[in-house]
Design an enzyme around this catalytic site. Structure first.
Site, PDB file in Angstrom:
ATOM      1  N   GLU A 199       0.363  54.570  18.878  1.00 56.02           N
ATOM      2  CA  GLU A 199       0.867  53.393  19.605  1.00 56.02           C
ATOM      3  C   GLU A 199       1.194  53.646  21.078  1.00 56.02           C
ATOM      4  OE1 GLU A 199       4.060  51.787  17.235  1.00 56.02           O
ATOM      5  OE2 GLU A 199       2.814  51.725  15.450  1.00 56.02           O
ATOM      6  N   ASN A 241      -4.075  56.286  16.841  1.00 49.04           N
ATOM      7  CA  ASN A 241      -3.703  55.219  15.904  1.00 49.04           C
ATOM      8  C   ASN A 241      -2.910  54.122  16.613  1.00 49.04           C
ATOM      9  OD1 ASN A 241      -3.487  54.345  13.074  1.00 49.04           O
ATOM     10  ND2 ASN A 241      -1.298  54.827  13.237  1.00 49.04           N
ATOM     11  N   HIS A 291      -1.839  45.619  10.503  1.00 51.22           N
ATOM     12  CA  HIS A 291      -0.714  44.836   9.975  1.00 51.22           C
ATOM     13  C   HIS A 291      -1.059  43.379  10.281  1.00 51.22           C
ATOM     14  CE1 HIS A 291       1.677  48.355   9.113  1.00 51.22           C
ATOM     15  NE2 HIS A 291       1.493  48.799  10.350  1.00 51.22           N
ATOM     16  N   GLU A 338      -2.949  51.333   8.113  1.00 51.52           N
ATOM     17  CA  GLU A 338      -1.631  50.826   7.681  1.00 51.52           C
ATOM     18  C   GLU A 338      -1.746  49.387   7.184  1.00 51.52           C
ATOM     19  OE1 GLU A 338       1.427  51.488  10.620  1.00 51.52           O
ATOM     20  OE2 GLU A 338       0.590  53.418  11.218  1.00 51.52           O
ATOM     21  N   ASP A 361      -1.537  45.904   5.711  1.00 56.40           N
ATOM     22  CA  ASP A 361      -0.750  44.975   4.898  1.00 56.40           C
ATOM     23  C   ASP A 361      -0.991  43.580   5.467  1.00 56.40           C
ATOM     24  OD1 ASP A 361       0.921  45.199   7.182  1.00 56.40           O
ATOM     25  OD2 ASP A 361       2.477  46.293   6.119  1.00 56.40           O
TER      26      ASP A 361
HETATM   27  O1  9MR Z   1       7.206  51.824   7.494  1.00 48.68           O
HETATM   28  C1  9MR Z   1       7.949  52.551   8.438  1.00 48.68           C
HETATM   29  C2  9MR Z   1       9.432  52.193   8.309  1.00 48.68           C
HETATM   30  O2  9MR Z   1       9.949  52.694   7.085  1.00 48.68           O
HETATM   31  C3  9MR Z   1      10.211  52.767   9.473  1.00 48.68           C
HETATM   32  O3  9MR Z   1      11.550  52.304   9.413  1.00 48.68           O
HETATM   33  C4  9MR Z   1       9.566  52.361  10.773  1.00 48.68           C
HETATM   34  C5  9MR Z   1      10.316  52.960  11.933  1.00 48.68           C
HETATM   35  O4  9MR Z   1       9.774  52.627  13.156  1.00 48.68           O
HETATM   36  O5  9MR Z   1       8.216  52.798  10.808  1.00 48.68           O
HETATM   37  C6  9MR Z   1       7.449  52.192   9.816  1.00 48.68           C
HETATM   38  O6  9MR Z   1       6.108  52.611   9.914  1.00 48.68           O
HETATM   39  C7  9MR Z   1       5.433  52.261  11.110  1.00 48.68           C
HETATM   40  C8  9MR Z   1       4.395  53.311  11.372  1.00 48.68           C
HETATM   41  O7  9MR Z   1       4.992  54.594  11.397  1.00 48.68           O
HETATM   42  C9  9MR Z   1       3.634  53.078  12.670  1.00 48.68           C
HETATM   43  N1  9MR Z   1       3.083  51.746  12.710  1.00 48.68           N
HETATM   44  C10 9MR Z   1       3.986  50.673  12.366  1.00 48.68           C
HETATM   45  C11 9MR Z   1       4.675  50.935  11.031  1.00 48.68           C
HETATM   46  C12 9MR Z   1       5.527  49.768  10.631  1.00 48.68           C
HETATM   47  O8  9MR Z   1       6.580  49.583  11.515  1.00 48.68           O
END
Ligand code: 9MR
Length: 453
Positions: free
Chosen positions: A161, A203, A239, A266, A268
């Site tokens: 990101e 990513n 997402h 990722e 969903d």
């Molecule tokens: O799913 C993850 C969640 O449990 C955490 O609290 C969060 C913290 O920023 O990160 C989420 O995973 C993220 C991923 O690492 C990167 N892309 C976005 C995902 C959803 O926020």
């Protein structure tokens, strides 16, 4: 059941009427094609189907049953992030990351590493660093974590990101970005040096079609490929809301055309009338591109999701298969046994075309920052092929090599001789190969020398 499966079954029925013997043999083939789990269906075309998982849920028997029966790849949802693995500077904690790794490996699954560097989920000590101190800490983090998991990770999200949302197509501001625009390539080179077998991915999200952000990333990948910065794959997080961008597949294809793999990392999808269709559309788009090598959903049951209340996953809170699950399975089974083409990470060895010769030359390109550097060295054959090479560089006082890829070295400071490794010793006439190293202090001075043989 989708239309194609329905037609196939109708044909099988007619065949059974015509000849019981023929029908029996076709029915066996039909059964073999229709795999009954996501992982097995994806494997029919050489792909994987994975899930993000949480170490804290591995004691839940419904969760682990679904995980081990349905999926053949895992990604740690949080356990390999910077705050989890290096909570204090230089003190590394791998307990939970290792639990995810071992869960995956013991089930014969691939393990995607997520994520070495990201502006979010940094430990407090890193958030308060900047400049050279942060750059060195970040590169050290990449080196340490990738070394800990060396040889076990299928693909790493090296950088996560780093691009801005909206129309700029540029980088997101962050403490890492403020260390210099080359922080991403420095991270990729450090990751390659630490774990040459892992595929190295960039990513990001909001890259679900051809848009300003995905084009910015596309341009970076194209630049990396043209300059030999090691990058093997792009992760499209996906997402998604209630619809699928009409350029979703074209976007995957344009990245693949740059010579990198694409992974849906990722996935969903917001619950709604279209959820099953959107899931199927994503699956079909990946299957339609040879270099789209796998799909990961970001959780198993709706109750495991970070998108609380949106029910965006394939299983409901009780672990029952949803319509979206069936649509993905059908789409995977409809694909048939094709194999994605993903060339090996290292360039193939070419046979010697003429006897050893003494003619070779080398050039160094440097990415330096205050206190460190990454050097990329191109080794060129002359008009005759080279069979083995040694490139010698001189490092200034205070400079030391801390990482190295695609070569071995005689020492880490002063006059350093770099020797080819097995796969890049033979360079055809007028051809070239590349190796690199990273170091502290400032980079090599003067011109490198090259000796062949
Ligand atoms: O799913 C993850 C969640 O449990 C955490 O609290 C969060 C913290 O920023 O990160 C989420 O995973 C993220 C991923 O690492 C990167 N892309 C976005 C995902 C959803 O926020």
């Amino acid at each position: 059941m989708n239309l194609r499966t329905g037609r196939r079954r109708t044909l099988l029925l007619s065949a059974a009427v015509a000849s019981a013997v023929v029908a029996a043999s076709i029915a066996v083939i039909g059964t073999a094609e229709a795999a009954t789990t996501l992982g097995a269906s994806a494997a029919q075309s050489g792909r994987y189907f994975g899930a993000a998982i949480a170490a804290g849920r591995l004691g839940d028997s419904t969760y682990t049953r679904l995980l081990t029966t349905e999926f053949n790849s895992v990604t740690p949802e949080n356990e390999m992030k910077w705050d989890a693995t290096e909570p204090q500077q230089g003190r590394f904690t791998y307990t939970n990351g290792d639990r995810i790794l071992n869960q995956g490996l013991s089930n014969g699954s691939k393990v995607r590493g997520h994520a070495l560097l990201w502006h979010a989920q940094q430990p407090g000590w890193a958030q308060s660093l900047s400049g050279t101190a942060l750059r060195n800490a970040a590169i050290n983090h990449v080196t340490q974590v990738a070394t800990h998991y060396k040889g076990k990770i299928y693909a790493w999200d090296v950088v996560n990101e780093a691009f801005a949302d909206g129309g700029s197509g540029g980088r997101r501001d962050s403490n890492l970005q403020r260390t210099g625009n080359d922080w991403i390539e420095a991270a990729f080179r450090a990751a390659r040096a630490a774990d040459p077998a892992a595929k190295l991915c960039y990513n990001d999200y909001n890259t679900d079609g051809i848009n300003a952000k995905s084009t910015g990333i596309y341009n970076m990948v194209r630049d990396f490929k043209s300059r030999g910065v090691p990058i093997d794959c792009v992760g499209l997080q996906s997402h998604l809301g209630t619809g699928l961008d009409s350029t979703y597949q074209a976007n995957i294809q344009r990245f693949a055309d740059l010579g990198v793999d694409v992974q849906i990392t990722e996935l969903d999808v917001a619950q709604g009338g279209n959820q099953a269709n959107v899931y199927a559309g994503v699956t079909r788009a990946c299957l339609a591109v040879a270099r789209c090598t796998g799909i990961t959903v970001w959780g198993i049951r709706d109750t495991d999701s970070w998108r609380g209340g949106e029910n965006p996953l394939l299983f409901d809170g009780s672990g029952n298969k949803k319509a979206a699950y069936t649509s993905v399975l059908n789409a995977l089974n409809a694909a048939g046994p094709t194999t994605p083409t993903s060339p090996p990470t290292s360039p193939p060895t070419s046979p010697p075309t003429s006897p050893p010769t003494t003619a070779c030359s080398a050039t160094v390109s440097l990415n330096s920052w205050n206190g460190g550097y990454v050097a990329t060295v191109r080794v060129n054959a002359g008009s005759a092929a080279v069979n083995g090479w040694t490139v010698t560089v001189t490092l200034p006082g205070g400079s030391a090599v801390t990482g190295l890829w695609s070569a071995t070295s005689s020492s880490t400071s002063g006059t350093v001789a770099f020797r080819n490794v097995a796969y890049n010793g033979q360079i055809p006439s007028s051809g070239s190969t590349e190796f690199g190293f990273q170091g502290t202090g400032s980079g090599p001075t003067g011109s490198p020398t090259c000796a062949a043989g």
